[in-house]
Motif scaffolding. Structure first.
Motif, PDB file in Angstrom:
ATOM      1  N   PRO A  70      19.264   5.466  -4.655  1.00 33.07           N
ATOM      2  CA  PRO A  70      18.724   6.659  -5.328  1.00 33.07           C
ATOM      3  C   PRO A  70      17.793   7.509  -4.461  1.00 33.07           C
ATOM      4  CG  PRO A  70      17.595   4.700  -6.099  1.00 33.07           C
ATOM      5  CD  PRO A  70      18.682   4.237  -5.183  1.00 33.07           C
ATOM      6  N   THR A  71      17.215   6.929  -3.407  1.00 33.59           N
ATOM      7  CA  THR A  71      16.263   7.668  -2.570  1.00 33.59           C
ATOM      8  C   THR A  71      16.552   7.414  -1.096  1.00 33.59           C
ATOM      9  OG1 THR A  71      14.679   5.850  -2.459  1.00 33.59           O
ATOM     10  CG2 THR A  71      14.445   7.391  -4.317  1.00 33.59           C
ATOM     11  N   LEU A  72      15.989   8.257  -0.252  1.00 33.26           N
ATOM     12  CA  LEU A  72      16.141   8.052   1.186  1.00 33.26           C
ATOM     13  C   LEU A  72      15.507   6.731   1.615  1.00 33.26           C
ATOM     14  CD1 LEU A  72      16.967   8.941   4.014  1.00 33.26           C
ATOM     15  CD2 LEU A  72      14.842  10.275   4.132  1.00 33.26           C
ATOM     16  N   ALA A  73      14.352   6.404   1.076  1.00 29.91           N
ATOM     17  CA  ALA A  73      13.690   5.148   1.429  1.00 29.91           C
ATOM     18  C   ALA A  73      14.570   3.953   1.068  1.00 29.91           C
ATOM     19  CB  ALA A  73      12.332   5.036   0.742  1.00 29.91           C
ATOM     20  N   SER A  74      15.181   3.980  -0.104  1.00 32.34           N
ATOM     21  CA  SER A  74      16.041   2.864  -0.499  1.00 32.34           C
ATOM     22  C   SER A  74      17.311   2.827   0.347  1.00 32.34           C
ATOM     23  CB  SER A  74      16.374   2.929  -1.990  1.00 32.34           C
ATOM     24  OG  SER A  74      17.090   4.094  -2.301  1.00 32.34           O
ATOM     25  N   GLN A  75      17.802   3.980   0.763  1.00 32.08           N
ATOM     26  CA  GLN A  75      18.973   4.040   1.654  1.00 32.08           C
ATOM     27  C   GLN A  75      18.626   3.441   3.018  1.00 32.08           C
ATOM     28  OE1 GLN A  75      21.992   5.068   0.823  1.00 32.08           O
ATOM     29  NE2 GLN A  75      23.008   5.329   2.778  1.00 32.08           N
ATOM     30  N   LEU A  76      17.465   3.799   3.554  1.00 32.23           N
ATOM     31  CA  LEU A  76      17.019   3.244   4.833  1.00 32.23           C
ATOM     32  C   LEU A  76      16.827   1.732   4.744  1.00 32.23           C
ATOM     33  CD1 LEU A  76      14.432   5.960   5.910  1.00 32.23           C
ATOM     34  CD2 LEU A  76      16.605   5.458   7.038  1.00 32.23           C
ATOM     35  N   TYR A  77      16.299   1.270   3.622  1.00 26.63           N
ATOM     36  CA  TYR A  77      16.074  -0.172   3.448  1.00 26.63           C
ATOM     37  C   TYR A  77      17.398  -0.929   3.393  1.00 26.63           C
ATOM     38  CZ  TYR A  77      14.124  -4.541   1.765  1.00 26.63           C
ATOM     39  OH  TYR A  77      13.769  -5.853   1.638  1.00 26.63           O
ATOM     40  N   LEU A  78      18.364  -0.395   2.681  1.00 25.32           N
ATOM     41  CA  LEU A  78      19.674  -1.036   2.610  1.00 25.32           C
ATOM     42  C   LEU A  78      20.339  -1.033   3.983  1.00 25.32           C
ATOM     43  CD1 LEU A  78      21.670  -2.393   0.712  1.00 25.32           C
ATOM     44  CD2 LEU A  78      22.573  -0.129   0.143  1.00 25.32           C
ATOM     45  N   ASN A  99      10.118  13.273  13.110  1.00 24.41           N
ATOM     46  CA  ASN A  99      10.069  11.820  13.048  1.00 24.41           C
ATOM     47  C   ASN A  99      10.500  11.216  14.380  1.00 24.41           C
ATOM     48  OD1 ASN A  99       9.477  11.786  10.173  1.00 24.41           O
ATOM     49  ND2 ASN A  99      11.566  12.533   9.932  1.00 24.41           N
ATOM     50  N   ASP A 100       9.741  10.229  14.821  1.00 22.85           N
ATOM     51  CA  ASP A 100      10.061   9.547  16.067  1.00 22.85           C
ATOM     52  C   ASP A 100      10.857   8.279  15.774  1.00 22.85           C
ATOM     53  OD1 ASP A 100       8.630  11.369  17.672  1.00 22.85           O
ATOM     54  OD2 ASP A 100       6.756  10.336  17.190  1.00 22.85           O
ATOM     55  N   VAL A 101      11.715   7.914  16.711  1.00 16.62           N
ATOM     56  CA  VAL A 101      12.450   6.662  16.569  1.00 16.62           C
ATOM     57  C   VAL A 101      11.616   5.529  17.157  1.00 16.62           C
ATOM     58  CG1 VAL A 101      14.737   7.711  16.529  1.00 16.62           C
ATOM     59  CG2 VAL A 101      13.719   7.114  18.709  1.00 16.62           C
ATOM     60  N   PRO A 102      11.707   4.330  16.583  1.00 18.69           N
ATOM     61  CA  PRO A 102      10.888   3.206  17.082  1.00 18.69           C
ATOM     62  C   PRO A 102      11.506   2.482  18.279  1.00 18.69           C
ATOM     63  CG  PRO A 102      11.986   2.576  15.048  1.00 18.69           C
ATOM     64  CD  PRO A 102      12.335   4.020  15.321  1.00 18.69           C
ATOM     65  N   GLN A 151       0.801  -1.220   0.000  1.00 17.59           N
ATOM     66  CA  GLN A 151       0.000   0.000   0.000  1.00 17.59           C
ATOM     67  C   GLN A 151       0.835   1.272   0.000  1.00 17.59           C
ATOM     68  OE1 GLN A 151      -2.542  -0.555   3.350  1.00 17.59           O
ATOM     69  NE2 GLN A 151      -3.998  -1.831   2.238  1.00 17.59           N
ATOM     70  N   VAL A 152       1.958   1.280   0.707  1.00 13.91           N
ATOM     71  CA  VAL A 152       2.718   2.524   0.849  1.00 13.91           C
ATOM     72  C   VAL A 152       3.914   2.632  -0.078  1.00 13.91           C
ATOM     73  CG1 VAL A 152       2.010   2.857   3.233  1.00 13.91           C
ATOM     74  CG2 VAL A 152       4.166   1.701   2.743  1.00 13.91           C
ATOM     75  N   MET A 153       4.356   1.536  -0.628  1.00 11.43           N
ATOM     76  CA  MET A 153       5.548   1.574  -1.473  1.00 11.43           C
ATOM     77  C   MET A 153       5.202   2.016  -2.888  1.00 11.43           C
ATOM     78  SD  MET A 153       7.961   0.932   0.417  1.00 11.43           S
ATOM     79  CE  MET A 153       8.162   0.362   2.067  1.00 11.43           C
ATOM     80  N   GLN A 154       6.035   2.868  -3.424  1.00 14.08           N
ATOM     81  CA  GLN A 154       5.849   3.289  -4.808  1.00 14.08           C
ATOM     82  C   GLN A 154       6.236   2.161  -5.755  1.00 14.08           C
ATOM     83  OE1 GLN A 154       7.861   6.995  -5.496  1.00 14.08           O
ATOM     84  NE2 GLN A 154       6.881   7.972  -3.756  1.00 14.08           N
ATOM     85  N   ALA A 166       5.254   8.452   3.376  1.00 19.93           N
ATOM     86  CA  ALA A 166       4.660   7.180   3.818  1.00 19.93           C
ATOM     87  C   ALA A 166       5.616   6.017   3.558  1.00 19.93           C
ATOM     88  CB  ALA A 166       3.328   6.947   3.106  1.00 19.93           C
ATOM     89  N   GLU A 167       6.280   6.045   2.426  1.00 18.17           N
ATOM     90  CA  GLU A 167       7.223   4.977   2.076  1.00 18.17           C
ATOM     91  C   GLU A 167       8.425   4.981   3.019  1.00 18.17           C
ATOM     92  OE1 GLU A 167       9.710   3.392  -1.825  1.00 18.17           O
ATOM     93  OE2 GLU A 167       8.800   5.384  -1.867  1.00 18.17           O
ATOM     94  N   GLN A 168       8.984   6.149   3.267  1.00 15.83           N
ATOM     95  CA  GLN A 168      10.119   6.261   4.181  1.00 15.83           C
ATOM     96  C   GLN A 168       9.728   5.833   5.589  1.00 15.83           C
ATOM     97  OE1 GLN A 168      10.880  10.393   3.585  1.00 15.83           O
ATOM     98  NE2 GLN A 168      12.078  10.068   1.714  1.00 15.83           N
ATOM     99  N   ARG A 169       8.538   6.239   6.028  1.00 17.04           N
ATOM    100  CA  ARG A 169       8.049   5.872   7.358  1.00 17.04           C
ATOM    101  C   ARG A 169       7.906   4.358   7.482  1.00 17.04           C
ATOM    102  NH1 ARG A 169       8.132   7.325  12.136  1.00 17.04           N
ATOM    103  NH2 ARG A 169       7.786   9.445  11.486  1.00 17.04           N
TER     104      ARG A 169
END
Length: 126
Positions: free
Chosen positions: A40-48, A112-115, A19-22, A76-79
Motif C-alpha cells: 500500500p505504501t512506498l515504505a512497505s514496497q521497499l521493505y518487501l 536520496n542517496d544510495v547506501p 521511533q520512525v515507523m508509523q 523518515a519511515e522510507q529512509r
C-alpha cells in the motif's frame, strides 16, 4: 551452518524502528489471483523488496524496483527501510548487484542517496 543461509532474524525491539515507523508492521493485500502481494505504501514496497533481496529472490526483487521510483526526498519511515538495504550490501551475487544498480536508477532524480558505492556495484556487476 549454511554458508548461504537466507534465514532472517528480525530485531523487533530496535529503537530506530520504533521511533520512525508509523506502524510496527506492514499489512499487504493479496491480489485476487493469489500470485503476488500489493504493497500500500512506498515504505512497505521497499521493505518487501528488502526481504526478497535478503532471501536471495533476486528476480522478484528486481521486478519490484519498478514501483520504487521516486523524485522526492524519502520520509523518515522510507529512509529507515532504505538504509536497511545496506544489510544486503555484502551479497556479491551478480543479480544482487543488478538489483542495487536498478535501485540506484530508481532514485537518481531525487536527493536520496544510495547506501552503497555505485561505481563499485557497477564494476562488480560487470
Amino acid at each position: 551452518g549454511e554458508p548461504f543461509s537466507t534465514e532472517l532474524v528480525t530485531d523487533r525491539s530496535s529503537m530506530m524502528w520504533q521511533q520512525v515507523m508509523q506502524s510496527r508492521y506492514y499489512l499487504y493485500a493479496v491480489h485476487t489471483s493469489k500470485t503476488f502481494l500489493r504493497a500500500p505504501t512506498l515504505a512497505s514496497q521497499l521493505y518487501l523488496l528488502l526481504l526478497r533481496l535478503l532471501n536471495r529472490k533476486y528476480a522478484e526483487a528486481f521486478a519490484m524496483v519498478d514501483a520504487c521510483h521516486v523524485d522526492t526526498p524519502f520520509s523518515a519511515e522510507q529512509r529507515a527501510v532504505w538504509e536497511q538495504l545496506r544489510r544486503a550490501e555484502d551479497d556479491a551475487h551478480p543479480d544482487a548487484h543488478a538489483v542495487r544498480l536498478r535501485l540506484t536508477l530508481a532514485v537518481q532524480y531525487s536527493d536520496n542517496d544510495v547506501p552503497w558505492e555505485t561505481h563499485w556495484e557497477f564494476d562488480a556487476y560487470l
